[in-house]
Design a protein around this motif. Structure first.
Motif, PDB file in Angstrom:
ATOM      1  N   LYS A  53       5.399 -10.648  10.738  1.00 54.79           N
ATOM      2  CA  LYS A  53       6.122 -10.354  11.969  1.00 54.79           C
ATOM      3  C   LYS A  53       5.873 -11.403  13.056  1.00 54.79           C
ATOM      4  O   LYS A  53       6.693 -11.582  13.949  1.00 54.79           O
ATOM      5  CB  LYS A  53       5.741  -8.971  12.506  1.00 54.79           C
ATOM      6  CG  LYS A  53       6.250  -7.801  11.676  1.00 54.79           C
ATOM      7  CD  LYS A  53       7.640  -7.417  12.083  1.00 54.79           C
ATOM      8  CE  LYS A  53       8.164  -6.095  11.544  1.00 54.79           C
ATOM      9  NZ  LYS A  53       7.534  -5.490  10.385  1.00 54.79           N
ATOM     10  N   ASN A  80       3.159  -3.558  13.460  1.00 55.49           N
ATOM     11  CA  ASN A  80       3.031  -4.986  13.186  1.00 55.49           C
ATOM     12  C   ASN A  80       3.918  -5.859  14.072  1.00 55.49           C
ATOM     13  O   ASN A  80       3.521  -6.957  14.450  1.00 55.49           O
ATOM     14  CB  ASN A  80       3.327  -5.275  11.712  1.00 55.49           C
ATOM     15  CG  ASN A  80       2.161  -4.866  10.828  1.00 55.49           C
ATOM     16  OD1 ASN A  80       1.037  -4.753  11.278  1.00 55.49           O
ATOM     17  ND2 ASN A  80       2.456  -4.618   9.561  1.00 55.49           N
ATOM     18  N   GLY A 180      13.881  -2.304   8.398  1.00 56.81           N
ATOM     19  CA  GLY A 180      15.114  -2.588   9.134  1.00 56.81           C
ATOM     20  C   GLY A 180      15.898  -3.751   8.547  1.00 56.81           C
ATOM     21  O   GLY A 180      17.071  -3.942   8.841  1.00 56.81           O
ATOM     22  N   SER A 232       4.540   0.875   7.690  1.00 56.75           N
ATOM     23  CA  SER A 232       5.279  -0.228   8.337  1.00 56.75           C
ATOM     24  C   SER A 232       6.744  -0.284   7.910  1.00 56.75           C
ATOM     25  O   SER A 232       7.515  -1.048   8.468  1.00 56.75           O
ATOM     26  CB  SER A 232       4.630  -1.577   8.025  1.00 56.75           C
ATOM     27  OG  SER A 232       3.364  -1.652   8.640  1.00 56.75           O
ATOM     28  N   ALA A 281       3.121  -1.096   2.882  1.00 53.34           N
ATOM     29  CA  ALA A 281       4.396  -1.828   2.956  1.00 53.34           C
ATOM     30  C   ALA A 281       4.320  -3.143   2.194  1.00 53.34           C
ATOM     31  O   ALA A 281       5.285  -3.567   1.557  1.00 53.34           O
ATOM     32  CB  ALA A 281       4.763  -2.094   4.414  1.00 53.34           C
ATOM     33  N   SER A 305       3.711  -8.563   2.399  1.00 48.77           N
ATOM     34  CA  SER A 305       4.143  -8.744   3.792  1.00 48.77           C
ATOM     35  C   SER A 305       3.084  -8.467   4.845  1.00 48.77           C
ATOM     36  O   SER A 305       3.231  -8.917   5.986  1.00 48.77           O
ATOM     37  CB  SER A 305       5.371  -7.871   4.056  1.00 48.77           C
ATOM     38  OG  SER A 305       5.104  -6.532   3.685  1.00 48.77           O
ATOM     39  N   GLY A 306       2.003  -7.735   4.501  1.00 43.60           N
ATOM     40  CA  GLY A 306       1.012  -7.445   5.533  1.00 43.60           C
ATOM     41  C   GLY A 306      -0.281  -6.843   5.002  1.00 43.60           C
ATOM     42  O   GLY A 306      -0.350  -6.364   3.860  1.00 43.60           O
TER      43      GLY A 306
HETATM   44  C1  LIG Z   1       8.034  -4.820   9.387  1.00 39.01           C
HETATM   45  C2  LIG Z   1       7.409  -4.894   8.063  1.00 39.01           C
HETATM   46  C3  LIG Z   1       8.185  -4.872   6.885  1.00 39.01           C
HETATM   47  C4  LIG Z   1       9.695  -4.711   6.891  1.00 39.01           C
HETATM   48  O1  LIG Z   1      10.367  -5.696   7.632  1.00 39.01           O
HETATM   49  P1  LIG Z   1      11.881  -5.458   8.133  1.00 39.01           P
HETATM   50  O2  LIG Z   1      12.268  -6.739   8.726  1.00 39.01           O
HETATM   51  O3  LIG Z   1      11.853  -4.334   9.126  1.00 39.01           O
HETATM   52  O4  LIG Z   1      12.668  -5.074   6.924  1.00 39.01           O
HETATM   53  C5  LIG Z   1       7.522  -5.020   5.682  1.00 39.01           C
HETATM   54  N1  LIG Z   1       6.181  -5.125   5.609  1.00 39.01           N
HETATM   55  C6  LIG Z   1       5.402  -5.138   6.696  1.00 39.01           C
HETATM   56  C7  LIG Z   1       3.937  -5.269   6.537  1.00 39.01           C
HETATM   57  C8  LIG Z   1       5.990  -5.019   7.964  1.00 39.01           C
HETATM   58  O5  LIG Z   1       5.208  -5.031   9.051  1.00 39.01           O
END
Ligand SMILES: *Cc1c(COP(=O)(O)O)cnc(C)c1O
Length: 330
Positions: A53, A80, A180, A232, A281, A305-306
């Motif tokens: 993010k 995030n 999103g 998330s 997530a 992603s996180g």
């Molecule tokens: C926000 C987020 C997502 C999803 O991202 P979008 O752009 O909302 O689809 C996935 N993984 C993590 C860890 C996030 O913080």
């Protein structure tokens, strides 16, 4: 579509490169073996602030006008995005207010306060927190930077796609977590423009998969927000969605969902087999592969992603406890 192009993503990369980490891509021998493919993990769990993010947030903050910068920014976030905005704003000397719902875990609230942002807790959903954002925009002339449906945010997230092809030019399949849809829209735009044959698969949790349900319905629809290990990925896509609904429709090959047990198994796998601490997530790509939901992935990249998970919850999962976050939160 015609609104955003690869050019915007390349410009975003120029804008943000000195403020973010270029995260590593790590091959996974065990996932490659299980899927008979070549699986690599793009480690955005190692990004500053613990998620990708920061890419979109930094691009959006650095694209503000002088007037907007002096009034400050305000956002609504499951955690995030708020953390990324707070960090990006502090770096640029811009005042930052973050509004969030009561469902956001305490560890994420503390992390944002620690970045120096002013946190306001409002309501039981992201939509209710949005009302406070609207007030600050109207009364204090602050600029709102939404978590996904904004061209500068999408372009910033798209820099992840540029890094993936640069680090792994032979890539054939990319699995991206979806809420999103800002991450997958930007990433898919970058990848598909460079090589239209790259297969883009979005993964969401079964409970409250707003983008999945919206694409099925052919228009943005609301889904009930329920507690999930992939917190998330919670929240809607916005009934007045301007960008990501259409971009996902045009650019994404498949959307799939994984259940809570599969997410828990993926967090467990990441820790014991890959030596990674990741949040729910971030684990949905691993969950999709382990549950056999992706056929012939070939040279495949999973976007991790996180990393921002409550460590007490993480410990219960890696100890093999059958965790039910819906019951935890009563
Ligand atoms: C926000 C987020 C997502 C999803 O991202 P979008 O752009 O909302 O689809 C996935 N993984 C993590 C860890 C996030 O913080």
């Amino acid at each position: 579509m015609g609104l955003l192009t690869l050019d915007d993503i390349e410009k975003a990369q120029q804008t943000i490169h000195s403020a973010i980490q270029k995260t590593p891509i790590m091959p996974s021998a065990i996932l490659s073996h299980i899927t008979e493919g070549n699986v690599s993990l793009k480690l955005e769990n190692l990004q500053t602030t613990g998620s990708f993010k920061l890419r979109g947030a930094t691009n959006a903050v650095l694209s503000l006008s002088a007037e907007q910068r002096s009034a400050g920014i305000v956002g609504v976030s499951t955690g995030n995005h708020g953390r990324g905005l707070a960090y990006a704003a502090k770096n640029a000397n811009v005042k930052c207010v973050i509004c969030m719902s009561e469902l956001v875990p305490e560890n994420k609230v503390q992390a944002i306060k620690a970045q120096g942002a002013d946190v306001r807790i409002v309501g039981r959903s992201q939509d209710e927190a949005q009302i406070e954002v609207d007030r600050l925009v109207n009364e204090k002339k602050m600029t709102t930077l939404p978590p996904f449906d904004h061209p500068d945010i999408i372009a910033g997230q798209g820099t992840l796609g540029l890094e993936i092809v640069e680090q792994l030019p032979e890539v054939q399949t990319v699995l991206v977590p979806v809420s999103g849809g800002g991450l997958i829209s930007g990433t898919a735009l970058a990848l598909k423009t460079i090589n239209p044959d790259i297969r883009i698969i979005g993964v969401s949790m079964e409970k409250g998969a707003a983008m999945f349900e919206s694409q099925k319905a052919g228009k943005p629809v609301q889904v009930p927000e329920t507690p999930t290990l992939a917190d998330s990925l919670g929240g809607g896509i916005g009934l007045a969605n301007e960008y990501t609904f259409q971009m996902v429709k045009d650019l994404v090959d498949e959307l799939i969902v994984v259940n809570e047990a599969e997410i828990a198994q993926a967090i467990h796998h990441a820790y014991w087999e890959e030596k990674l601490v990741i949040e729910g997530a971030g684990s949905v790509g691993i969950a999709a592969l382990l549950s056999g939901k992706v056929s012939s992935p070939g040279h495949c990249v999973l976007v991790i992603s996180g990393s921002n998970i409550d460590m007490k919850l993480h410990k219960r999962i890696i100890d093999g406890e059958n965790v039910n976050v819906a019951l935890d939160q009563g």
